[in-house]
Each structure stands twice: as C-alpha cells, then as structure tokens.
Design an enzyme around this catalytic site. Structure first.
Site, PDB file in Angstrom:
ATOM      1  N   SER A 174       0.824  -1.206   0.000  1.00  0.00           N
ATOM      2  CA  SER A 174       0.000   0.000   0.000  1.00  0.00           C
ATOM      3  C   SER A 174       0.861   1.260   0.000  1.00  0.00           C
ATOM      4  O   SER A 174       1.963   1.268   0.566  1.00  0.00           O
ATOM      5  CB  SER A 174      -0.872  -0.025   1.266  1.00  0.00           C
ATOM      6  OG  SER A 174      -1.308   1.273   1.593  1.00  0.00           O
ATOM      7  N   GLU A 203       0.509   3.581   1.846  1.00  0.00           N
ATOM      8  CA  GLU A 203       0.702   3.985   3.249  1.00  0.00           C
ATOM      9  C   GLU A 203       2.100   3.661   3.755  1.00  0.00           C
ATOM     10  O   GLU A 203       2.543   4.226   4.750  1.00  0.00           O
ATOM     11  CB  GLU A 203      -0.324   3.301   4.157  1.00  0.00           C
ATOM     12  CG  GLU A 203      -1.700   3.912   4.093  1.00  0.00           C
ATOM     13  CD  GLU A 203      -1.878   5.105   5.047  1.00  0.00           C
ATOM     14  OE1 GLU A 203      -1.325   5.069   6.147  1.00  0.00           O
ATOM     15  OE2 GLU A 203      -2.561   6.056   4.665  1.00  0.00           O
ATOM     16  N   TYR A 242      -1.417   1.107  10.477  1.00  0.00           N
ATOM     17  CA  TYR A 242      -1.692   0.377   9.227  1.00  0.00           C
ATOM     18  C   TYR A 242      -0.471   0.412   8.309  1.00  0.00           C
ATOM     19  O   TYR A 242      -0.042  -0.609   7.760  1.00  0.00           O
ATOM     20  CB  TYR A 242      -2.909   1.004   8.538  1.00  0.00           C
ATOM     21  CG  TYR A 242      -3.231   0.415   7.178  1.00  0.00           C
ATOM     22  CD1 TYR A 242      -3.952  -0.766   7.069  1.00  0.00           C
ATOM     23  CD2 TYR A 242      -2.823   1.047   6.012  1.00  0.00           C
ATOM     24  CE1 TYR A 242      -4.250  -1.306   5.828  1.00  0.00           C
ATOM     25  CE2 TYR A 242      -3.116   0.524   4.769  1.00  0.00           C
ATOM     26  CZ  TYR A 242      -3.820  -0.650   4.680  1.00  0.00           C
ATOM     27  OH  TYR A 242      -4.102  -1.185   3.441  1.00  0.00           O
TER      28      TYR A 242
HETATM   29  P1  GDP Z   1      -7.107   6.613   3.216  1.00  0.00           P
HETATM   30  O1  GDP Z   1      -6.215   7.433   2.328  1.00  0.00           O
HETATM   31  O2  GDP Z   1      -6.900   5.145   3.005  1.00  0.00           O
HETATM   32  O3  GDP Z   1      -7.028   6.983   4.642  1.00  0.00           O
HETATM   33  O4  GDP Z   1      -8.602   6.845   2.658  1.00  0.00           O
HETATM   34  P2  GDP Z   1      -9.846   7.694   3.203  1.00  0.00           P
HETATM   35  O5  GDP Z   1     -10.881   7.673   2.140  1.00  0.00           O
HETATM   36  O6  GDP Z   1     -10.289   7.248   4.554  1.00  0.00           O
HETATM   37  O7  GDP Z   1      -9.264   9.191   3.382  1.00  0.00           O
HETATM   38  C1  GDP Z   1      -8.746   9.900   2.292  1.00  0.00           C
HETATM   39  C2  GDP Z   1      -8.462  11.330   2.696  1.00  0.00           C
HETATM   40  O8  GDP Z   1      -9.697  12.017   2.893  1.00  0.00           O
HETATM   41  C3  GDP Z   1      -7.672  11.492   3.984  1.00  0.00           C
HETATM   42  O9  GDP Z   1      -6.679  12.448   3.761  1.00  0.00           O
HETATM   43  C4  GDP Z   1      -8.695  12.036   4.987  1.00  0.00           C
HETATM   44  O10 GDP Z   1      -8.129  12.901   5.967  1.00  0.00           O
HETATM   45  C5  GDP Z   1      -9.591  12.831   4.052  1.00  0.00           C
HETATM   46  N1  GDP Z   1     -10.949  13.066   4.607  1.00  0.00           N
HETATM   47  C6  GDP Z   1     -11.545  14.278   4.747  1.00  0.00           C
HETATM   48  N2  GDP Z   1     -12.760  14.128   5.292  1.00  0.00           N
HETATM   49  C7  GDP Z   1     -12.934  12.795   5.522  1.00  0.00           C
HETATM   50  C8  GDP Z   1     -14.002  12.021   6.055  1.00  0.00           C
HETATM   51  O11 GDP Z   1     -15.050  12.533   6.455  1.00  0.00           O
HETATM   52  N3  GDP Z   1     -13.824  10.664   6.095  1.00  0.00           N
HETATM   53  C9  GDP Z   1     -12.669  10.073   5.659  1.00  0.00           C
HETATM   54  N4  GDP Z   1     -12.546   8.727   5.713  1.00  0.00           N
HETATM   55  N5  GDP Z   1     -11.642  10.772   5.144  1.00  0.00           N
HETATM   56  C10 GDP Z   1     -11.772  12.110   5.066  1.00  0.00           C
END
Ligand code: GDP
Length: 369
Positions: A161, A163, A185
């Site tokens: 990933s 990450e 993670y």
């Molecule tokens: P990730 O990259 O695997 O953590 O995928 P996510 O879809 O959970 O988050 C992607 C990005 O969206 C991150 O930078 C979050 O900080 C941003 N983000 C902004 N608002 C939200 C929210 O309400 N939910 C989530 N999950 N992410 C958010």
C-alpha cells in the site's frame, strides 16, 4: 505430442506443475483431439472485500478456477460475491493460523495466491493497532511459510500500500523510495512489504508486491471519503438528507478505479520474475475537488451541503504528498488506468443513485470517522 496452435510446446495435464504458466489457448494433437488442459487456479485470501471480489471476476473472465479464503463461515452472505457465488469455491481459514493455511493450500493446489487479507480503513488501525499488526504484518509471514511448506513454486502476490511511504521525502514515490510509514496500518503494511521481499531473496520464492495507491469502487465501505461523498451527493439529490460532515477538505490523494487496479495485480503475477510495482494514477486531487465533482454530477453545489467537522480531521496522522510514479508498471506490465478521476467520481455517484433509487440500501446516519 500435442502442440499449441501458434505456440510452443504445452505441458500436458500430467506434467503440469503449480507455478507453470499454462496458456489458455487450446492444444490439439495430430488427429485434432483436444486434450484436457487444466486452467490456472487462483487462491484469493480475503476474497469477500472490494478488491477480492473484483479480482475474482477478472480471473474468472480469464478462465481461472477461483478459490477464496474467508474468516467467517462459508455460508455467510457475502454481498460482493453474490454475482459469482456459484462459480467460486470458498474455504474458511485464518491468516494467523499457519496450519489452516497449509490445509487450504494443500486442498486447493493453486498456481497463484493473492494475499488481500487485511483491515483497510486506516483510522481504525489506531483503534486496533495489535489486530492490524497481526493481520497485515504477521499474517503475511504465516502465508509465506505455508507456501514454502506446501509448494514453493506457487506465485504469491502481496497487497502492499502507498501507506508504507507515509511522510515521504520523495515525491512522487517509486519502487525505490525509502519507506517511512506513520500509521499503525502503514507500519504493518511496511512489514508485509519487506517480508515478501525477504522471502523472495532468501528462498527464491516467486513473491511480488503491488504498491497500490487509493483505489475505489461502489464496493468501498461508506467510511472511506470517496463513498461517503458519493453516497451523500446521491442521497441529497434524491431529497433523502441535506448535508454531510467531512474532515480536511485540503487533503489530497492519488485516487484510481479499483477495477483498473485489480488488473494490475493479475499482471504483476504474469511476469517472468517476481518484483515490486507502484500502481497509481500519478495525479492527486483534494477532498474539496472530489466533493465539487460529485455534487456537480447531480446538479448541486457542494458548498450548500458540506460542513467541516473538526473531529474528523486527522492532524499529525494525515499523509501529505502521497502520489505514485507508475512508470515501471506502464513499461513492464503494459498497465495504465482506463478510468480517470472525473470518470471515477461519476461512476461512484451513479452507482449510489441507482442503489438508493432501488431501495437496496437504507439511508443511514454515517458514524463519525
Ligand atoms: P485513506 O487514504 O486510506 O485513509 O482513505 P480515506 O478515504 O479514509 O481518506 C482519504 C483522505 O480524505 C484522507 O486524507 C482524509 O483525511 C480525508 N478526509 C476528509 N474528510 C474525511 C471524512 O469525512 N472521512 C474520511 N474517511 N476521510 C476524510
């Protein structure tokens, strides 16, 4: 001796070994008889999620026998697998139990193993850091050990990933970029990535990693920001709710369509040599752009419906500058994404509108994430 039309000699079923790449073309002997050519068998660990189900569909269309491993009882209703349930075989096993993995590998005799078993929602890894490490890190070692014991000719794919790059000093990232994970993670995935490399080097296993950047589809759970926004835009356009709470609108991600990314997983295992590949779109978009595109697709202005909730902002755990350089995948795998950012957003919103219209999915109050 049977010969492939237009291809080299084919191993017959009796001398086919796991790990051999068996062509799907049909061979015939001098009298035109078509021998029984075994198709390739793929074992997908973590088959019921977004990636597992999309990969299964791809492999079935490529003529594979698909066998899946799930943690729950095989009689569970797996929504993502419903369209193909009759065409796949499911086994119950636990990636933390090497014995159960040895059993399933011995019973299914796969040519290819795809390890997709891991929790995938990053914020949850702060709430369950030990569980995350067990599944995303130690589980990979258990699987590699089981493969070594059962058949070291198996081709192994590890779902790595973006990450693992965390606070990256290099932008964009390549296969050579040093790992600098910051979330539980990411740290667990870095272990999985490195142990895959280490088994390739030490034991000569065919063990490859796909370093996948964010990849989304209508099968993403609603807590990911893509589905959270597409679902909200769809629900608001249908008059079912009026607003959605989001975190950092300036956060940027390299987003792609999961259907394109599972094709890359398959291509990774079709190479002569095991290797690591970055799979990414190569461009980033902000959450604000995502919201604007999703709401515009249903004729709405996002600013009328999005509210920022500070409790959803990740602070120090937020990743910046995570964008992949997929040149190696383009050159060696012949891979490039077919769906762009706009296409992805529209596909997600259209799917949510359709689901809500057909009342397959209740409108729910999303838990704060
Ligand atoms: P990730 O990259 O695997 O953590 O995928 P996510 O879809 O959970 O988050 C992607 C990005 O969206 C991150 O930078 C979050 O900080 C941003 N983000 C902004 N608002 C939200 C929210 O309400 N939910 C989530 N999950 N992410 C958010």
């Amino acid at each position: 001796m049977p010969r492939l039309q237009g291809q080299a000699l084919l191993r017959t079923p009796s001398n086919a070994r796991r790990g051999d790449v068996l062509p799907h073309a049909v061979a015939s002997d001098d009298r035109g008889n078509v021998p029984c050519v075994p198709s390739k068998r793929a074992l997908i660990i973590g088959i019921s999620g977004q990636d597992g189900s999309l990969l299964s569909e791809l492999l079935l269309s490529e003529g594979y026998e698909v066998i899946g491993v799930v943690r729950q009882s095989t009689s569970t209703r797996f929504e993502n697998l419903e369209p193909i349930r009759a065409r796949i075989e499911l086994h119950q096993a636990d990636v933390l139990s090497e014995v159960s993995l040895v059993d399933v590998l011995s019973a299914s005799e796969p040519h290819e193993v795809y390890n997709l078993a891991s929790p995938s929602f990053v914020p949850m890894s702060w709430k369950q850091p030990v569980l995350t490490a067990e599944f995303a890190a130690v589980g990979v070692t258990a699987l590699l050990e089981a493969i070594r014991r059962v058949d070291d000719g198996v081709r192994f794919y590890q779902a790595s990933s973006s990450e693992i790059f965390g606070e990256s000093r290099e932008v964009p990232q390549t296969e050579e970029t040093p790992l600098a994970p910051v979330t539980p993670y990411g740290v667990a995935k870095a272990y999985g990535h490195l142990i895959t490399r280490s088994y390739r080097r030490q034991y000569g296993l065919y063990a490859s990693s796909g370093i996948l950047y964010n990849h989304e589809s209508p099968r993403r759970p609603l807590d990911f920001v893509t589905r959270k926004i597409s679902h909200a835009a769809a629900a608001i356009s249908l008059g079912l709710k009026s607003e959605v709470l989001l975190g950092n609108l300036d956060a940027r991600r390299d987003w792609g369509y999961a259907g394109d990314y599972v094709r890359a997983m398959w291509l990774v295992l079709q190479q002569d040599e095991a290797d690591d590949f970055v799979i990414a779109s190569g461009e980033t978009h902000s959450v604000r752009e995502l919201a604007a595109a999703a709401f515009a697709h249903v004729g709405l202005d996002w600013e009328d419906h999005v509210r920022v909730d500070d409790t959803l902002i990740r602070g120090k755990a937020e990743l910046h500058d995570i964008v992949g350089d997929a040149s190696k995948a383009r050159e060696q795998l012949g891979w490039s994404p077919r769906v762009d950012f706009e296409g992805l957003v529209q596909l997600l919103v259209d799917a949510d509108v359709e689901r809500l219209r057909s009342r397959l999915e209740p409108v729910e109050t999303l838990a704060d994430i």
